[in-house]
Design a protein around this motif. Structure first.
Motif, PDB file in Angstrom:
ATOM      1  N   GLN A 194       6.318  11.729   6.853  1.00  0.00           N
ATOM      2  CA  GLN A 194       5.195  11.494   5.947  1.00  0.00           C
ATOM      3  C   GLN A 194       5.528  10.391   4.943  1.00  0.00           C
ATOM      4  OE1 GLN A 194       1.849  12.174   5.945  1.00  0.00           O
ATOM      5  NE2 GLN A 194       1.917  14.338   5.337  1.00  0.00           N
ATOM      6  N   PRO A 195       4.620   9.433   4.725  1.00  0.00           N
ATOM      7  CA  PRO A 195       4.836   8.443   3.667  1.00  0.00           C
ATOM      8  C   PRO A 195       4.722   9.099   2.297  1.00  0.00           C
ATOM      9  CG  PRO A 195       2.628   8.223   4.555  1.00  0.00           C
ATOM     10  CD  PRO A 195       3.321   9.251   5.404  1.00  0.00           C
ATOM     11  N   GLU A 197       3.274   7.364  -0.392  1.00  0.00           N
ATOM     12  CA  GLU A 197       2.042   6.891  -1.016  1.00  0.00           C
ATOM     13  C   GLU A 197       1.334   5.922  -0.089  1.00  0.00           C
ATOM     14  OE1 GLU A 197       3.332   3.326  -3.927  1.00  0.00           O
ATOM     15  OE2 GLU A 197       4.235   5.267  -4.443  1.00  0.00           O
ATOM     16  N   LEU A 198       0.049   5.685  -0.376  1.00  0.00           N
ATOM     17  CA  LEU A 198      -0.721   4.755   0.449  1.00  0.00           C
ATOM     18  C   LEU A 198      -1.880   4.160  -0.333  1.00  0.00           C
ATOM     19  CD1 LEU A 198      -3.653   6.178   1.428  1.00  0.00           C
ATOM     20  CD2 LEU A 198      -2.092   7.555   2.785  1.00  0.00           C
ATOM     21  N   LEU A 220       0.919   2.020   4.147  1.00  0.00           N
ATOM     22  CA  LEU A 220       1.763   3.157   3.808  1.00  0.00           C
ATOM     23  C   LEU A 220       3.083   2.680   3.223  1.00  0.00           C
ATOM     24  CD1 LEU A 220       1.458   5.048   7.232  1.00  0.00           C
ATOM     25  CD2 LEU A 220      -0.201   5.010   5.365  1.00  0.00           C
ATOM     26  N   TYR A 222       6.961   4.331   2.486  1.00  0.00           N
ATOM     27  CA  TYR A 222       7.845   5.468   2.721  1.00  0.00           C
ATOM     28  C   TYR A 222       8.869   5.589   1.596  1.00  0.00           C
ATOM     29  CZ  TYR A 222       5.818   6.043   7.326  1.00  0.00           C
ATOM     30  OH  TYR A 222       4.940   6.268   8.353  1.00  0.00           O
ATOM     31  N   LEU A 324      -2.656  13.320   5.811  1.00  0.00           N
ATOM     32  CA  LEU A 324      -2.584  11.860   5.735  1.00  0.00           C
ATOM     33  C   LEU A 324      -3.970  11.248   5.871  1.00  0.00           C
ATOM     34  CD1 LEU A 324      -1.018   9.283   5.472  1.00  0.00           C
ATOM     35  CD2 LEU A 324      -0.382   9.439   7.884  1.00  0.00           C
TER      36      LEU A 324
END
Length: 394
Positions: A194-195, A197-198, A220, A222, A324
């Motif tokens: 999972q990243p 932030e985006l 994205l 990471y 996500l």
């Protein structure tokens, strides 16, 4: 013999039926359910099934059903799944898992409380190009992944959104980000995690009969600083779909290609054929899967029921994918950078919050109950072209 019921006999149900029939020494389809019984009857005749037909799935809750495939529109995935889990059945639910994280959590809780298997369809993990790419990523031969490019390119005509439940935030739950790129997003999370932030944008550029987006782009970030990008679309002619991972030492992708570089004294690149050959040999020696697609995932679920082994794609996996996607919708709707995970007090945790906060690009102007032609085409996918019902569209 595991007794199976199919709930919803639209186009995607064929992929489930064919999967069960390929494994017919271990399971038997005993019931078909559809709001339109004539659709169920057509499937029964097409596949020569000895199955009862019901209009209301609740008629099956007190029957001896070991495993249920839920092949319905997203807005009813949660209640149907929970009812069958509470009735003592294992459940395979089509993608997306549900239309909200709140519903996902309720489904996971029901599976845990009843001690039943819950698996969410993500059949592309069970395809040789994706499975082998995952092994190459995990091998570390390409080095740490610095950049990921995910292209979920599809094309759908204007009339695609005329189907009564499509094109609305309430019933479909979103556009291609949710209902097409879900496969690519699941695979990306499986490979890279999972990243943190985006930032995302979305628009509706070609379908003025739908509230939802037909194009989105997400960037994205990471925790280790690596970046990724996801394009989700139903406006791309040719439907070329791909994963490209740029590692420290080499580029790897699906469709498969490997390119490795080393630095000249001045910093410019030259090819490194020895590493390319090493990675290619590793890839080529990976065995093919005994089954692919829906059949392979059904085999995985049957094995879990028979042996107690965990399924590859469980409710947590399905929820992570939806989280996500909802983060992309939140960022694209608000213009904000979104940090993961989303909390339970976040507006985009519930379906009501999504409906309230997501933009209506257009209002749905026409509606049809069913299309006469239920054929699904899946374009050029990881180097192959197919007309089989494998995209996951109901």
């Amino acid at each position: 013999m595991i007794k199976v019921a199919i709930i919803g006999t639209g186009a995607i149900s064929s992929a489930h039926i064919e999967g069960y029939l390929e494994l017919k020494d271990r399971c038997q389809i005993v019931a078909l359910c559809d709001l339109y019984p004539e659709k169920a009857e057509a499937k029964r005749e097409q596949y020569g099934l000895a199955a009862v037909i019901v209009k209301d799935y609740k008629e099956l809750l007190d029957q001896e059903i070991d495993l249920v495939s839920v092949c319905l529109p997203p807005f009813v995935h949660a209640p149907v799944t929970i009812d069958f889990l509470n009735a003592g059945s294992h459940v395979i639910v089509e993608k997306p898992m549900a239309s909200s994280l709140e519903e996902c959590d309720a489904m996971i809780k029901a599976a845990e409380q009843n001690g039943k298997v819950l698996s969410v369809i993500a059949q592309n993990r069970f395809r040789n190009p994706i499975m082998k790419l995952k092994h190459v990523v995990d091998s570390g031969l390409a080095g740490r992944i610095l950049h990921a490019q995910v292209d979920s390119f599809w094309w759908r005509g204007h009339c695609y959104y005329d189907l009564w439940w499509r094109g609305t935030w309430e019933k479909e739950g979103g556009g291609p980000t949710l209902n097409h790129a879900v496969h690519h997003i699941d695979a990306l999370l499986w490979m890279l995690g999972q990243p943190s932030e985006l930032q995302a944008y979305m628009s509706n550029v070609a379908h003025d009969n739908a509230e939802v987006e037909d194009l989105s782009i997400a960037i994205l970030k990471y925790p280790n600083g690596s970046l990724g990008q996801i394009t989700s679309s139903v406006v791309h002619h040719g439907e070329e779909q791909q994963f490209i991972f740029q590692g420290e030492h080499a580029r790897i992708s699906a469709p498969w290609r490997v390119t490795a570089s080393r630095s000249l004294p001045n910093g410019f690149p030259e090819r490194e054929p020895s590493l390319e050959e090493k990675i290619q040999q590793y890839y080529s020696e990976l065995p093919d899967l005994p089954y692919e697609g829906h059949t392979a995932q059904i085999d995985n679920v049957l094995n879990a029921i028979e042996t107690g082994a965990p399924v590859m794609i469980d409710g947590i996996s399905g929820r992570n994918t939806l989280e996500l996607i909802m983060s992309i919708y939140k960022s694209a709707s608000t213009g904000e950078k979104v940090k993961l995970p989303l909390q339970q007090d976040d507006p985009f945790y519930t379906r009501e919050g999504l409906m309230k906060n997501a933009p209506h690009f257009y209002e749905k102007g026409s509606s049809v109950e069913n299309f006469a032609d239920l054929k699904i085409t899946t374009g050029s996918r990881y180097g192959s072209v197919t007309n089989r019902q494998t995209s996951g569209e109901q």
